[in-house]
Design a protein around this motif. Structure first.
Motif, PDB file in Angstrom:
ATOM      1  N   ILE A  71       1.120   2.937  -3.562  1.00 19.92           N
ATOM      2  CA  ILE A  71      -0.003   3.565  -4.258  1.00 19.92           C
ATOM      3  C   ILE A  71       0.057   5.092  -4.207  1.00 19.92           C
ATOM      4  O   ILE A  71      -0.184   5.753  -5.222  1.00 19.92           O
ATOM      5  CB  ILE A  71      -1.347   3.051  -3.685  1.00 19.92           C
ATOM      6  CG1 ILE A  71      -1.345   1.523  -3.615  1.00 19.92           C
ATOM      7  CG2 ILE A  71      -2.510   3.551  -4.523  1.00 19.92           C
ATOM      8  CD1 ILE A  71      -1.051   0.839  -4.928  1.00 19.92           C
ATOM      9  N   GLY A 128     -10.408  -0.407  -6.882  1.00 20.38           N
ATOM     10  CA  GLY A 128      -9.368  -1.415  -6.702  1.00 20.38           C
ATOM     11  C   GLY A 128      -8.189  -1.184  -7.631  1.00 20.38           C
ATOM     12  O   GLY A 128      -8.018  -0.119  -8.223  1.00 20.38           O
ATOM     13  N   LEU A 129      -7.352  -2.179  -7.725  1.00 23.86           N
ATOM     14  CA  LEU A 129      -6.154  -2.075  -8.561  1.00 23.86           C
ATOM     15  C   LEU A 129      -6.512  -1.902 -10.023  1.00 23.86           C
ATOM     16  O   LEU A 129      -5.956  -1.043 -10.717  1.00 23.86           O
ATOM     17  CB  LEU A 129      -5.289  -3.330  -8.358  1.00 23.86           C
ATOM     18  CG  LEU A 129      -4.054  -3.439  -9.269  1.00 23.86           C
ATOM     19  CD1 LEU A 129      -3.100  -2.284  -9.021  1.00 23.86           C
ATOM     20  CD2 LEU A 129      -3.342  -4.766  -9.035  1.00 23.86           C
ATOM     21  N   SER A 176      -2.791  -6.229  -5.652  1.00 22.37           N
ATOM     22  CA  SER A 176      -4.252  -6.217  -5.685  1.00 22.37           C
ATOM     23  C   SER A 176      -4.835  -6.152  -4.276  1.00 22.37           C
ATOM     24  O   SER A 176      -5.787  -5.401  -4.016  1.00 22.37           O
ATOM     25  CB  SER A 176      -4.754  -7.464  -6.422  1.00 22.37           C
ATOM     26  OG  SER A 176      -6.152  -7.506  -6.451  1.00 22.37           O
ATOM     27  N   SER A 218      -3.441  -4.846  -1.727  1.00 24.52           N
ATOM     28  CA  SER A 218      -3.132  -3.547  -1.130  1.00 24.52           C
ATOM     29  C   SER A 218      -4.063  -2.454  -1.634  1.00 24.52           C
ATOM     30  O   SER A 218      -4.101  -1.370  -1.054  1.00 24.52           O
ATOM     31  CB  SER A 218      -1.676  -3.166  -1.448  1.00 24.52           C
ATOM     32  OG  SER A 218      -0.781  -4.140  -0.953  1.00 24.52           O
ATOM     33  N   CYS A 219      -4.797  -2.710  -2.709  1.00 26.26           N
ATOM     34  CA  CYS A 219      -5.683  -1.692  -3.282  1.00 26.26           C
ATOM     35  C   CYS A 219      -7.150  -1.958  -2.966  1.00 26.26           C
ATOM     36  O   CYS A 219      -8.038  -1.359  -3.589  1.00 26.26           O
ATOM     37  CB  CYS A 219      -5.503  -1.635  -4.795  1.00 26.26           C
ATOM     38  SG  CYS A 219      -3.879  -1.075  -5.335  1.00 26.26           S
ATOM     39  N   GLN A 220      -7.428  -2.859  -2.031  1.00 21.69           N
ATOM     40  CA  GLN A 220      -8.822  -3.206  -1.742  1.00 21.69           C
ATOM     41  C   GLN A 220      -9.599  -2.050  -1.145  1.00 21.69           C
ATOM     42  O   GLN A 220     -10.819  -1.963  -1.313  1.00 21.69           O
ATOM     43  CB  GLN A 220      -8.859  -4.408  -0.801  1.00 21.69           C
ATOM     44  CG  GLN A 220      -8.433  -5.712  -1.460  1.00 21.69           C
ATOM     45  CD  GLN A 220      -8.486  -6.887  -0.505  1.00 21.69           C
ATOM     46  OE1 GLN A 220      -8.715  -6.703   0.688  1.00 21.69           O
ATOM     47  NE2 GLN A 220      -8.256  -8.081  -1.028  1.00 21.69           N
ATOM     48  N   TRP A 228       1.876   6.836  -6.983  1.00 22.24           N
ATOM     49  CA  TRP A 228       1.288   6.854  -8.332  1.00 22.24           C
ATOM     50  C   TRP A 228       0.567   8.164  -8.620  1.00 22.24           C
ATOM     51  O   TRP A 228       0.315   8.477  -9.792  1.00 22.24           O
ATOM     52  CB  TRP A 228       0.291   5.704  -8.489  1.00 22.24           C
ATOM     53  CG  TRP A 228       0.929   4.348  -8.502  1.00 22.24           C
ATOM     54  CD1 TRP A 228       2.255   4.080  -8.410  1.00 22.24           C
ATOM     55  CD2 TRP A 228       0.271   3.088  -8.594  1.00 22.24           C
ATOM     56  NE1 TRP A 228       2.469   2.721  -8.443  1.00 22.24           N
ATOM     57  CE2 TRP A 228       1.266   2.079  -8.559  1.00 22.24           C
ATOM     58  CE3 TRP A 228      -1.055   2.697  -8.703  1.00 22.24           C
ATOM     59  CZ2 TRP A 228       0.968   0.728  -8.642  1.00 22.24           C
ATOM     60  CZ3 TRP A 228      -1.354   1.350  -8.779  1.00 22.24           C
ATOM     61  CH2 TRP A 228      -0.356   0.367  -8.754  1.00 22.24           C
ATOM     62  N   ILE A 232      -9.246   1.030  -1.968  1.00 23.64           N
ATOM     63  CA  ILE A 232      -9.306   2.134  -2.934  1.00 23.64           C
ATOM     64  C   ILE A 232     -10.508   1.917  -3.838  1.00 23.64           C
ATOM     65  O   ILE A 232     -10.782   0.785  -4.267  1.00 23.64           O
ATOM     66  CB  ILE A 232      -8.014   2.199  -3.768  1.00 23.64           C
ATOM     67  CG1 ILE A 232      -6.806   2.373  -2.846  1.00 23.64           C
ATOM     68  CG2 ILE A 232      -8.077   3.322  -4.789  1.00 23.64           C
ATOM     69  CD1 ILE A 232      -5.491   2.340  -3.576  1.00 23.64           C
ATOM     70  N   ALA A 239       0.816  -1.219   0.000  1.00 22.12           N
ATOM     71  CA  ALA A 239       0.000   0.000   0.000  1.00 22.12           C
ATOM     72  C   ALA A 239       0.843   1.259   0.000  1.00 22.12           C
ATOM     73  O   ALA A 239       0.384   2.327  -0.423  1.00 22.12           O
ATOM     74  CB  ALA A 239      -0.933  -0.003   1.214  1.00 22.12           C
ATOM     75  N   THR A 244      -7.983   1.587 -10.740  1.00 18.92           N
ATOM     76  CA  THR A 244      -6.970   2.641 -10.594  1.00 18.92           C
ATOM     77  C   THR A 244      -6.048   2.686 -11.802  1.00 18.92           C
ATOM     78  O   THR A 244      -5.791   3.757 -12.369  1.00 18.92           O
ATOM     79  CB  THR A 244      -6.145   2.388  -9.313  1.00 18.92           C
ATOM     80  OG1 THR A 244      -7.012   2.362  -8.190  1.00 18.92           O
ATOM     81  CG2 THR A 244      -5.107   3.473  -9.139  1.00 18.92           C
TER      82      THR A 244
END
Length: 1364
Positions: free
Chosen positions: A508, A549-550, A540, A542-544, A511, A546, A505, A553
């Motif tokens: 992210i 998601g991955l 994937s 780590s982007c839950q 980015w 957001i 995470a 994004t």
């Protein structure tokens, strides 16, 4: 007339038209542009007042320039604009000589003319009247009488005299340093002290020797530093000379032993501040020297430096990077601290430059020293990072320098693998720990760059080091377990949350950093980590939290039009990596990779895997965005930003070593609103680093390098358009100006390359849906339209012969590399399209230009391109283009072959040279050699198929063929011979286990099958003899292996020999095809005895037997000597334990007959080849004798006729009939047939049955037998045969009618007894009816040779039957 149009405001109207034209890209009033420009030129040429007024309007000049760019292909428009520029820009010069005694009186209009000096200086685009070279009004002053008494003149004369007297500066300096001699000229010409000093300083070699002497003889630090500074100035002088090669200082230093002089200062640790200052100057000098020699590095200098840096003890240069505990603990004043920081800065700069210089070196010793130095430097920099990160020390500049050094070091693969004490992965783990600590301390815990402007360079360098580290860990790690080392506990430091918070995470927020370099590099890191399945899952997870998601994004980043291309490119790479892992179409419990998940809050519907991916793409209008992206791709090298006001201001700070930023001319769109921007923070918000040269007009275009290269004025870097709106003039591709779009960034070829890879992955995941989306968005057509061989060729020409004002070579090389990368990606995508749905590619409007461009790229002459990396890019692209062409031929030969053959014929000379080059690279570039050989093989094979198909067609348009190009062109004969030779060398020079040998063999087979020249060259190259020797060798090896115990263990080796034997026989077969000269050579090389000795091994393998029979068929076709050679007895050596179907006979002919007699019915392929071969032998008198003696024909009588309702003969029966037909061509063969009891009756019965390919063979056998006088009584005595022949006259088939009429005529000719028999009323009636019907049916218009022959047969039959 001029006065009238002036009153009507003609010029204003013309300018209005031009503005309208530029605003609409010249599409509406294109026809008016040239007349308008011509009128404007004529008016301005005659009106100096108007000319002077318009010359002051810069907007008009810009307008004319834009018109010329839009219509750059129209020579007339460009010429008119050039003439107008000449009138307006040189108007002031043309008026300089106009004067009047009375200034109030306006001069009359005069003809526009320019001084001769202007013609000499400028290349004018139009013919202009010229006048005097020197103004007649200039005043020439007489020379002063005492001119020589002036000091400047006397100084010049004195130095010039001495230089001439002593024949150059070298001799003059020697004379000055020697003992004084008697003066031979006037004292007035004697050199003064300042003259001597000036000569000594300006003579580089002498001055450098004096500097080194001063260093050796120096008694204090100041003298050494002064000498080092002087040497640095001489290096600066070399650089300012703007010469391509080494300057005088660089050349002189190579001849001087300056290493020894400086060695003593570099081998001891500095004891005081003055020592450190002196060491700083020396290291700075070495750094400058390395930079000057970067393009042509001295191996001797690099070896000396590396050996110096690898000394065991003491090693001051590496030891000084890290402060000892005593140094860190002592109280240091500000000056000492500054000196130490500067020393560390110079050391890191020297090491970075050294690493860059050694990249182009091939010396083995130098590389070995480099590898060891890299690992030692890595350990030292790790210590620096730990000291810097200590709680009691907060040194941001020091930390940034350390990270920059790490970035340079980690850019080279294998930097961690040369330590004798520490394992590579351990070093990588230590680096990872320190770098993650830095990234969390300076970025994550401070809320990112949005909260703090401190550590911007630290973040950039740290992320770049992490990117390099990920690649190094992939190389060094044996498994993917190292991925867990990248996880960090975020959000809280409590132990109960630490385990649940671990992940990626922390990556992210990077980015969405405001710095495009950080965004690009961090996404590149994500792309590197997702090359592993564990990385995809970790990212994937780590982007839950957001939104989206991955997947959402990354898709948003890719489709963000305001984002720069290099950032979007890395996002495409991440998506491409995510698609590699198989994803389910439905939710599967406990499945490790579910893919994207989409949830609709309104309906409550959730999708996972492939359906979710399709829904996400549909929701984002993915393919529509890609359509726009491709349409707005910019292929040029530079683009402009017309908002110069935003570029005003100072740069953020420059590094003395030129290592401050890896991107120059950079400006990214602000991530904040315009209201938050003020003048003080503009530079930070825009992330704009002003170029060192101060020229901010040009923004170079393209992605950045992974490593941090030396920042200089000729650095090629990525470009992003600013946030300000610019005009969207559509300009032609290949020009040096942009087609910018309002509020969106430029789309570059590297971005489209990544998009092609992504589309390739989507095509593999969901072929049907993706193909439909391609068709709807017309993506394939748009992507193919970007490919431009002409632009690529012009760039290559610019590289080979650069013009004086052409851009730096590095810029052109980068543009070529990007275009080649795009072509490679497009080729791979098109291959996938052909495999999924060929109709996506095989469209006339798409296919023909595509093939033309591909052949254009393949035939670009790269002979004088010296850059190794660029040539590697060419080879890589050529490999994919060859693969694409081969796939096109395999999947759509009918559509692609005509265009491909025509394109190859147009560039045939270049094509042959290119094929020779590619095939010849089999050792260094096996993939390219394999691809080119496969393409050649498929091309020749498909054309041979087309040739066979065209033989059955009556009207076939004449098109160039490969066979005609290979055999009928005289001008390229030497190149064709070279191609044959290169392919032969590739085949013969590889081992039997090499895949390339088989590929070369296939290409050689195809070439030999279609080209007589290739066969002739193969004969000269002793290919036949080498094949025979190879077959003998294989036979010996097989026999030897069969005698050894443990035969099962040798089965694999035996299979290898069988494959090699198969290839050899196929090569020999194609070499002999329709070539009597080669067949004679094979006869002399004893082909038949060799095959006879191999016969037991052929019997064991049906495929091998089939190839051997094909070889024998080709060998015996129209070659009587070859047929006779099969009748010779041969004594071969046979293996004792070989398992075969029967003992060999005394001749190969006997073996063939035995095989044909014992052939099982299910083995149709070998059975067919045996009878085809016997059909060839049946034309030989010797072979027919053996067939007769062997009683082989008795097997024909044992054939069974079809039973039941079947009306078709079996394949075996047809093969026997064809054999008997060939036997019946000779009288001896006819006698053999007639001696078979019941043969005629059996043939009569067989004639009642049909067969598609050969329906009338029994009739033809009767026809041939009827022509022999000795056979006529036997035929006449068989009423069934006579009845069959008579019935042919009433057949519906014209072929049967002709055969029957010709046989009856032959039977009755000169045979009176036949007349009596055939006068039977039934037969005579049939003859008369057939004759009358033929006369009515075949009119003169339908008269053909066959019809005429049929009428002649019937006419003679009627006459003979009616005669008494």
């Amino acid at each position: 007339m001029h006065a009238v149009v002036k009153k009507l405001h003609l010029i204003d109207k013309i300018i209005e038209y031009l503005n309208e034209c530029v605003g609409q890209d010249g599409e509406v009033i294109e026809c008016l542009i040239q007349p308008c420009l011509t009128l404007l030129r004529k008016v301005l040429c005659a009106d100096p007042v108007m000319r002077m007024a318009l010359s002051q309007q810069s907007s008009l000049l810009t307008l004319l320039f834009r018109v010329s760019l839009i219509f750059h292909e129209n020579c007339a428009v460009v010429t008119e604009v050039g003439a107008l520029f000449c009138l307006l820009l040189f108007d002031e010069v043309s008026r300089m000589d106009m004067w009047s005694v009375n200034p109030s009186n306006k001069p009359a209009p005069s003809v526009f003319s320019l001084p001769v000096s202007v013609f000499r200086r400028y290349h004018l685009p139009a013919h202009v009247v010229g006048h005097h070279a020197v103004s007649p009004y200039s005043i020439v002053l007489p020379l002063s009488a005492d001119c020589l008494a002036l000091k400047p003149v006397s100084d010049m004369l004195r130095i010039a005299w001495n230089l001439s007297w002593y024949h150059g500066s070298d001799n003059l300096l020697k004379q000055m340093n020697s003992e004084p001699k008697i003066q031979e000229f006037s004292d007035a010409l004697k050199l003064h002290t300042e003259d001597t000093l000036a000569l000594q300083v300006t003579h580089t070699a002498s001055a450098l020797r004096d500097c080194l002497r001063s260093i050796v003889e120096a008694a204090a630090h100041r003298e050494v530093r002064a000498a080092i500074t002087s040497m640095s100035f001489y290096l600066l002088n070399d650089r300012l000379s703007l010469k391509g090669g080494a300057g005088p200082c660089g050349v002189t230093l190579k001849c001087l032993s300056w290493h020894t002089t400086l060695n003593r200062f570099l081998q001891v640790l500095p004891a005081c501040t003055e020592d450190e200052k002196l060491l700083i100057d020396i290291i700075h000098f070495l750094n400058k020297l390395l930079k000057e020699q970067r393009k042509n590095s001295s191996v001797e200098l690099l070896n000396w430096l590396l050996e110096l840096l690898l000394r065991h003890s003491p090693n001051p240069l590496l030891d000084l990077l890290v402060l000892t505990e005593s140094q860190a603990g002592e109280e240091a004043d500000d000056i000492r601290t500054a000196v130490r920081q500067q020393l560390q800065k110079e050391l890191i700069a020297l090491f970075s430059t050294l690493l860059l210089n050694v990249m182009a070196v091939t010396d083995r010793k130098c590389l070995e020293l480099l590898y060891v130095f890299q690992t030692q430097l890595a350990l030292k920099l790790l210590q620096c990072l730990r000291v810097t990160d200590a709680p009691h020390f907060y040194g941001l500049p020091s930390l940034e320098r350390t990270l920059r050094g790490m970035a340079h070091l980690t850019a080279s693969p294998g930097w961690s693998s040369h330590s004798p004490l520490t394992k590579p992965l351990e070093i990588c783990v230590k680096y990872l720990s320190g770098l993650l600590e830095v990234i969390t301390s300076f970025y994550v815990e401070r809320g990112g760059n949005a909260m703090s402007f401190m550590g911007k360079g630290v973040t950039k360098s740290t992320v770049l080091c992490l990117l390099h580290l990920s690649h190094e860990m992939m190389i060094q790690a044996q498994s993917s377990e190292w991925m867990s080392l990248w996880f960090l506990p975020l959000g809280t430091h409590s132990e109960e949350h630490a385990r649940t918070q671990q992940g990626l995470a922390w990556l992210i927020p990077l980015w969405v950093d405001r710095d495009p370099e950080v965004r690009f590099t961090s996404l590149g890191l994500g792309s590197a980590l997702t090359t592993l399945e564990t990385g995809c899952m970790a990212l994937s997870n780590s982007c839950q939290n957001i939104s989206g998601g991955l997947w959402g994004t990354v898709v948003n980043i890719l489709l963000d039009q305001s984002e720069c291309s290099m950032v979007r490119r890395e996002a495409a790479f991440i998506l491409q990596n995510l698609l590699v892992i198989p994803m389910p179409s439905v939710i599967i419990k406990d499945y490790t990779w579910q893919g994207p998940c989409v949830h609709d809050e309104d309906s409550g519907l959730s999708l996972t895997g492939k359906p979710a991916l399709q829904a996400l793409l549909y929701h984002c209008h993915f393919y529509e965005h890609l359509n726009q992206m491709v349409k707005h791709c910019y292929l040029g090298r530079y683009t402009f930003d017309l908002n110069f006001s935003a570029l005003d201001g100072t740069s953020e700070g420059s590094d003395l070593n030129g290592l401050d930023d890896s991107f120059k001319f950079w400006r990214a769109p602000s991530r904040m609103s315009n209201q938050d921007q003020d003048s003080s923070s503009l530079s930070t918000l825009e992330t704009m680093v002003a170029p060192s040269s101060g020229s901010a007009e040009f923004l170079p275009l393209g992605p950045s390098a992974v490593s941090l290269p030396e920042a200089s004025h000729d650095q090629f870097v990525a470009q992003v358009m600013g946030q300000h709106e610019t005009t969207s003039a559509q300009l032609p591709r290949g020009t040096s100006l942009p087609a910018p779009l309002p509020r969106q960034c430029v789309v570059t070829p590297p971005l489209l390359s990544a998009v092609c890879g992504l589309l390739d992955g989507l095509l593999a995941i969901a072929p049907g849906d993706t193909a439909r989306a391609f068709r709807q968005a017309r993506l394939v057509e748009l992507l193919c339209s970007i490919a431009d061989a002409t632009l690529l060729e012009s760039c290559v020409q610019e590289l080979k012969a650069p013009l004086p004002l052409s851009p730096p070579v590095e810029h052109t090389q980068a543009q070529v590399s990007f275009l080649l990368e795009y072509l490679s990606s497009l080729s791979r995508l098109l291959q996938s399209c052909l495999l999924v749905d060929p109709n996506l590619v095989i469209q006339d409007e798409l296919l023909k230009p595509l093939i033309t461009n591909i052949i254009g790229v393949l035939t670009i002459c790269t002979k004088d391109v010296l850059d190794v990396e660029l040539m590697s890019a060419f080879y890589h692209t050529w490999t994919h283009l060859f693969n694409l062409l081969a796939t096109l031929l395999r999947k759509a030969a009918i559509a692609s072959l005509p265009s491909m053959t025509a394109g190859l014929a147009k560039h045939w000379t270049a094509v042959i040279d290119m094929l020779c080059t590619c095939v010849g690279l089999s050792t260094t570039r096996p993939a390219l050699s394999t691809a080119s050989l496969q393409f050649l093989s498929v091309l020749l094979t498909e054309e041979a198929k087309r040739h066979l198909q065209d033989q059955d067609k009556a009207n076939v348009c004449h098109r160039p063929s490969m066979a005609s190009l290979l055999d009928k062109t005289q001008e390229n004969q030497k190149s064709l011979e070279r191609l044959n030779e290169v392919i032969l060398q590739c085949y013969e020079g590889k081992s039997s286990k090499d895949v390339l040998k088989r590929v070369a063999a296939n290409a050689l087979m195809s070439l030999l099958a279609v080209s007589r020249r290739a066969q002739k060259h193969a004969l000269k190259a002793d290919l036949i003899d080498s094949c025979m020797e190879q077959m003998k060798h294989i036979n010996a090896q097989l026999n030897l292996d069969s005698l050894r115990p443990g035969k099962a263990a040798l089965k694999k080796q035996e299979d290898g020999f069988i494959k090699e034997l198969s290839i050899t026989m196929q090569l020999l077969r194609n070499c002999l095809y329709q070539n009597e000269e080669c067949k004679e050579a094979a006869l002399e090389a004893h082909l038949v005895p060799v095959l006879h000795s191999l016969w037991p091994w052929l019997l064991m393998d049906d495929s091998l037997m089939q190839i051997a029979l094909q070889l024998l068929c080709v060998y015996t076709a129209n070659f009587p000597n070859g047929c006779s050679s099969l009748c010779w007895s041969s004594c071969g050596q046979y293996p004792v334990q070989a398992a075969y179907r029967g003992a060999p006979a005394t001749s190969l002919m006997g073996c063939i007959l035995k095989l044909a007699s014992q052939m099982p019915l299910e083995n149709t392929a070998v059975q067919q080849m045996v009878f085809m071969f016997l059909s060839n032998l049946a034309l030989s008198h010797d072979c027919k004798g053996i067939i007769q003696k062997s009683n082989f024909l008795q097997n024909f009588l044992s054939l069974t006729l079809p039973k039941g309702g079947s009306k078709h003969l079996s394949n075996l029966t047809i093969l026997w009939l064809k054999l008997l037909l060939n036997i019946s061509f000779g009288e001896d063969g006819q006698q053999m047939i007639l001696r078979l009891d019941g043969c005629l009756d059996l043939l009569t019965e067989m004639s009642k049955y049909k067969h598609k390919s050969s329906p009338y063979i029994p009739l033809l056998i009767f026809h041939n037998i009827c022509f022999s006088p000795a056979n006529k009584p036997k035929i006449l005595a068989n009423e069934k045969v006579i009845g069959v022949l008579a019935a042919c006259l009433e057949s519906e088939s014209q072929n049967a009618q002709r055969i029957g009429a010709a046989a009856l005529w032959a039977l009755i000719h000169n045979y009176q007894k036949a007349k009596t028999t055939l006068k039977n009323p039934s037969i005579k009636r049939r003859v008369d009816e057939a004759y009358s019907l033929a006369k009515k049916t075949f009119s003169n218009s339908e008269e053909t040779p066959l019809n005429a022959y049929y009428l002649k047969c019937l006419e003679n039959l009627v006459q003979l039957l009616n005669s008494s």
